[in-house]
Enzyme design. Structure first.
Site, short mmCIF file in Angstrom:
data_model
loop_
_atom_site.label_atom_id
_atom_site.label_comp_id
_atom_site.label_asym_id
_atom_site.label_seq_id
_atom_site.Cartn_x
_atom_site.Cartn_y
_atom_site.Cartn_z
N TYR A 1 -7.78 44.08 -31.23
CA TYR A 1 -7.54 42.96 -32.16
C TYR A 1 -7.11 41.73 -31.36
O TYR A 1 -7.57 40.61 -31.60
CB TYR A 1 -6.43 43.40 -33.12
CG TYR A 1 -6.08 42.44 -34.21
CD1 TYR A 1 -6.98 42.16 -35.23
CD2 TYR A 1 -4.83 41.82 -34.25
CE1 TYR A 1 -6.64 41.29 -36.27
CE2 TYR A 1 -4.48 40.96 -35.28
CZ TYR A 1 -5.38 40.71 -36.28
OH TYR A 1 -5.04 39.85 -37.30
N LYS B 1 -8.78 37.96 -31.18
CA LYS B 1 -8.02 36.76 -31.56
C LYS B 1 -7.93 35.77 -30.40
O LYS B 1 -7.99 34.55 -30.60
CB LYS B 1 -6.62 37.16 -32.05
CG LYS B 1 -6.64 37.89 -33.39
CD LYS B 1 -7.17 37.00 -34.49
CE LYS B 1 -7.13 37.63 -35.85
NZ LYS B 1 -7.72 36.76 -36.90
N HIS C 1 1.16 47.53 -42.41
CA HIS C 1 2.20 47.16 -41.44
C HIS C 1 3.53 47.79 -41.87
O HIS C 1 3.65 48.31 -42.99
CB HIS C 1 2.33 45.64 -41.36
CG HIS C 1 1.15 44.99 -40.71
ND1 HIS C 1 0.12 44.46 -41.43
CD2 HIS C 1 0.84 44.81 -39.41
CE1 HIS C 1 -0.79 43.97 -40.59
NE2 HIS C 1 -0.37 44.16 -39.35
N SER D 1 -2.82 35.80 -34.06
CA SER D 1 -1.74 36.77 -34.28
C SER D 1 -0.85 36.79 -33.04
O SER D 1 -1.33 36.57 -31.92
CB SER D 1 -2.35 38.15 -34.49
OG SER D 1 -1.36 39.15 -34.27
N SER D 2 0.42 37.13 -33.25
CA SER D 2 1.34 37.15 -32.12
C SER D 2 1.02 38.30 -31.14
O SER D 2 1.58 38.34 -30.05
CB SER D 2 2.78 37.28 -32.61
OG SER D 2 2.94 38.46 -33.38
N CYS D 3 0.10 39.20 -31.52
CA CYS D 3 -0.23 40.28 -30.58
C CYS D 3 -1.15 39.80 -29.46
O CYS D 3 -1.51 40.58 -28.58
CB CYS D 3 -0.82 41.48 -31.30
SG CYS D 3 -2.44 41.17 -31.97
O1 GFB Z 1 3.96 46.59 -38.37
P1 GFB Z 1 3.40 47.57 -37.42
O2 GFB Z 1 2.44 48.57 -37.97
O3 GFB Z 1 2.63 46.87 -36.23
O4 GFB Z 1 4.60 48.39 -36.74
P2 GFB Z 1 3.00 46.08 -34.87
C1 GFB Z 1 5.76 47.77 -36.26
C2 GFB Z 1 6.76 48.80 -35.80
O5 GFB Z 1 7.26 49.52 -36.93
C3 GFB Z 1 6.21 49.87 -34.84
C4 GFB Z 1 7.25 50.91 -36.67
O6 GFB Z 1 7.19 50.15 -33.85
C5 GFB Z 1 6.03 51.08 -35.76
O7 GFB Z 1 6.08 52.34 -35.07
N1 GFB Z 1 7.20 51.66 -37.93
C6 GFB Z 1 8.20 52.46 -38.42
C7 GFB Z 1 6.18 51.71 -38.80
N2 GFB Z 1 7.83 53.05 -39.56
C8 GFB Z 1 6.56 52.59 -39.84
C9 GFB Z 1 5.65 52.83 -40.91
O8 GFB Z 1 5.90 53.61 -41.83
N3 GFB Z 1 4.47 52.16 -40.86
C10 GFB Z 1 4.14 51.30 -39.85
N4 GFB Z 1 2.96 50.66 -39.88
N5 GFB Z 1 4.98 51.07 -38.80
C11 GFB Z 1 0.72 45.04 -35.37
C12 GFB Z 1 -0.61 45.04 -34.70
O9 GFB Z 1 1.60 45.58 -34.46
O10 GFB Z 1 1.18 43.74 -35.67
C13 GFB Z 1 -1.58 44.18 -35.37
O11 GFB Z 1 -1.05 46.37 -34.56
C14 GFB Z 1 -1.00 42.83 -35.73
O12 GFB Z 1 -2.66 44.02 -34.54
C15 GFB Z 1 0.34 42.95 -36.40
O13 GFB Z 1 -0.89 42.02 -34.61
C16 GFB Z 1 0.97 41.62 -36.66
O14 GFB Z 1 3.94 44.94 -35.12
O15 GFB Z 1 3.45 47.03 -33.81
#
Ligand code: GFB
Length: 316
Positions: free
Chosen positions: A142, A146, A185, A113-115
């Protein structure tokens, strides 16, 4: 760096995690290869149990493995379940990779994952940025699992000559995604929120955080194609990024999704929720140099993902 092409023809190919968004896309993509796909459901096989994994793999004898099984989730799920994101993922990948070595699997592709990259690494993220700085706290658990998976593939290659490779996908979306608002996500979450707001005539939609973080989104069918491409054409110690090529702010993403779904209201921001890393855009020069490029435009991919949501999840 690329090695000899690997043929999937008539091979027994195990897609570990075939029920997930990534695994199921790989299974669909493998329809175009003349191979036989092996799969085990969670009921038949608990991948966190080493003995069970060893016994199952010794019995079915996969020749090639796409390791897409993992505990995954969005920013809140990562932040709330550090133990599962670290331990279950370490167990799953360790069991599969070590057994693949033991039984002489010909080729294995591990999905990261890119994280894995440091929170403030230079953008776009080059593969060489690994372990050059501190991780983003919300998904460090995570990320550590990875990173360990990447290192395991390299270690088995260096010590035993195993042809184990790794790919680092950017944020993914598409058919089979998780649409649960607490664990998903951002992209599927915003599809649900925009759809529900449209249906109930709400005037606003809430975005977590500030809306300013930048993310890159890759349609999962493109990722599946890249995985098969790498399995056939790449062999090397170095892991490779798999991205779309450009990123958007979360606010811009919300605008595109609202447009596709037909939500016409305004956005409000929940500052209690984390932003996570400020930007995640992968440098895919190495993969592009081998001849692979993503083909699904973000808006077109979102339209397909929304269609899938309407057919399979809406109203559940
Ligand atoms: O996709 P996401 O949950 O994960 O959130 P990451 C990306 C961005 O979207 C963050 C915002 O800045 C969230 O605060 N966001 C806005 C929201 N509204 C929402 C919402 O309703 N739901 C969610 N989920 N986010 C993940 C990692 O990071 O990326 C994993 O935690 C993994 O480990 C994945 O690597 C690819 O992109 O921040």
């Amino acid at each position: 760096m690329t090695g000899a092409p690997y043929s999937l023809t008539e091979k027994r190919v195990w897609v570990a995690g075939h029920r997930g968004m990534v695994g199921s896309a790989i299974v669909r993509r493998l329809d175009r290869e003349r191979c036989s796909v092996l799969a085990a459901t969670h009921k038949d096989l608990d991948l966190t149990r080493q003995r069970d994994v060893e016994d199952w793999m010794a019995e079915v004898k996969p020749q090639c493995i796409f390791l897409a099984a993992a505990v995954v989730g969005g920013i809140l799920a990562n932040d709330s379940h550090p133990a599962a994101f670290l331990t279950d993922n370490l167990q799953i990948q360790t069991n599969i990779i070590s057994t693949a070595h033991k039984i002489g699997v010909e080729k294995l592709l591990f999905l990261g994952s890119s994280c894995i990259y440091p929170k403030l690494a230079k953008q776009p993220l080059n593969e060489d940025a690994l372990l050059t700085g501190p991780l983003e706290p919300t998904n460090q658990w995570y990320a550590v699992a990875k990173i360990a998976g990447v290192k395991q593939c390299q270690a088995y290659r260096r010590e035993y000559g195993c042809d184990f490779i790794s790919a680092m996908p950017t944020n993914l979306y598409g058919p089979g995604d998780n649409f649960d608002l607490l664990s998903s996500h951002v992209l599927p979450a915003l599809i649900v929120k925009a759809h529900n707001a449209k249906v109930s005539g709400d005037k606003t939609l809430t975005l977590w955080g500030s809306g300013t973080p930048r993310r890159e989104f890759l349609y999962v069918e493109d990722l599946a194609d890249a995985c098969v491409f790498l399995m056939k054409n790449y062999s090397g110690d170095r892991f490779l990024n798999v991205g779309f090529g450009s990123d958007v702010t979360i606010r811009e993403l919300a605008e595109i999704i609202s447009d596709v779904v037909g939500f016409k209201g305004a956005f409000v921001y929940d500052s209690e929720k984390p932003d996570g890393t400020p930007q995640k855009l992968l440098d895919c020069a190495r993969l592009n140099g081998l001849g692979w490029r993503a083909s699904t435009d973000l808006r077109a991919g979102i339209a397909k993902a929304y269609e899938w949501y309407l057919q399979n999840e809406a109203g559940k």
